[in-house]
Design a protein around this motif. Structure first.
Motif, PDB file in Angstrom:
ATOM      1  N   TRP A   1      30.171  90.534  66.893  1.00 23.30           N
ATOM      2  CA  TRP A   1      31.296  89.602  66.911  1.00 23.30           C
ATOM      3  C   TRP A   1      32.622  90.356  66.857  1.00 23.30           C
ATOM      4  O   TRP A   1      33.634  89.895  67.399  1.00 23.30           O
ATOM      5  N   SER A   2      32.640  91.527  66.229  1.00 20.95           N
ATOM      6  CA  SER A   2      33.860  92.325  66.198  1.00 20.95           C
ATOM      7  C   SER A   2      34.255  92.776  67.608  1.00 20.95           C
ATOM      8  O   SER A   2      35.447  92.899  67.923  1.00 20.95           O
ATOM      9  N   ASN A   3      33.254  93.017  68.466  1.00 16.96           N
ATOM     10  CA  ASN A   3      33.543  93.350  69.863  1.00 16.96           C
ATOM     11  C   ASN A   3      34.244  92.189  70.566  1.00 16.96           C
ATOM     12  O   ASN A   3      35.201  92.389  71.325  1.00 16.96           O
ATOM     13  N   VAL A   4      33.757  90.984  70.303  1.00 16.04           N
ATOM     14  CA  VAL A   4      34.347  89.789  70.902  1.00 16.04           C
ATOM     15  C   VAL A   4      35.770  89.585  70.388  1.00 16.04           C
ATOM     16  O   VAL A   4      36.683  89.250  71.153  1.00 16.04           O
ATOM     17  N   GLU A   5      35.975  89.793  69.099  1.00 16.88           N
ATOM     18  CA  GLU A   5      37.314  89.655  68.534  1.00 16.88           C
ATOM     19  C   GLU A   5      38.277  90.680  69.130  1.00 16.88           C
ATOM     20  O   GLU A   5      39.452  90.375  69.370  1.00 16.88           O
TER      21      GLU A   5
END
Length: 211
Positions: free
Chosen positions: A103-107
């Motif tokens: 999810w950090s990649n998406v953020e």
């Protein structure tokens, strides 16, 4: 099936005019079997039939077809955008680790799109091109939680360009607009298939590297 959709949509547009175009455009974003080109090209043919090319005719096309269609597509796109907006995070947190995505990649991607004007321009151009499936853009913007006001703005103005192109084709092709709509829909489907295959190959690549 295609012929039945054509007849039904033509009846709605003939009966309700601009409101029918708005309703049809909302439906084409939500209901998968409806080709995304059909409403605009069909309505422009019905409304502009027999009209010569002139400034006044373009004004009629813009006010009675392009604007209602752009509003309808923008509203209809919120359906998939909302689903992926709320479902994207839990799905990625649950399954993303198997594909090397967190999810950090998406953020990080979301932050990049919010800060970069060039990426915003790319989204606008993708929205404006008739052969790019809108479902991909809707889902992508929902997953990265693209800021809603900017999303609505890009969708609306990008769709104006898209519908103006399609509306002109429908107007000029006359009775052949159904064939033209189908051909453009085939191109959209081809682009979608290429994207899906690319995503599957990416997943296979990630799984093999992980193993």
């Amino acid at each position: 099936m295609f012929e039945g959709l054509v007849v039904s949509l033509e009846q709605i547009m003939a009966l309700y005019g601009a409101w029918g175009i708005l309703i049809g455009s909302i439906l084409e974003e939500i209901v998968a079997p409806i080709p995304s080109t059909l409403v605009v090209m069909g309505s422009s043919f019905l409304i502009m039939k027999g009209s010569a090319i002139s400034l006044g005719s373009f004004g009629t096309l813009f006010l009675n077809v392009v604007i209602p269609a752009a509003v309808g597509v923008t509203l209809g796109s919120l359906f998939l955008y909302s689903i992926t907006y709320y479902a994207g995070k839990p799905v990625i947190e649950r399954w993303g680790k198997y594909f090397g995505v967190s999810w950090s990649n998406v953020e990080g991607l979301e932050k990049r799109f919010e800060e970069s004007r060039s990426d915003e321009l790319i989204l606008f151009l993708l929205r404006a091109l008739p052969v790019v499936p809108s479902v991909i853009i809707n889902a992508f913007c929902g997953v990265i939680r693209y800021e809603i006001k900017r999303y609505l703005s890009i969708t609306f103005f990008g769709t104006i360009v898209r519908t103006l192109i399609l509306g002109f084709i429908g107007w000029q092709f006359g009775n052949l607009y159904q064939d033209a709509a189908q051909q453009i829909s085939y191109l959209e489907e081809g682009v979608l298939v290429v994207i899906v295959i690319g995503f599957i190959l990416f997943i296979i690549y990630k799984l093999r590297n992980k193993n």
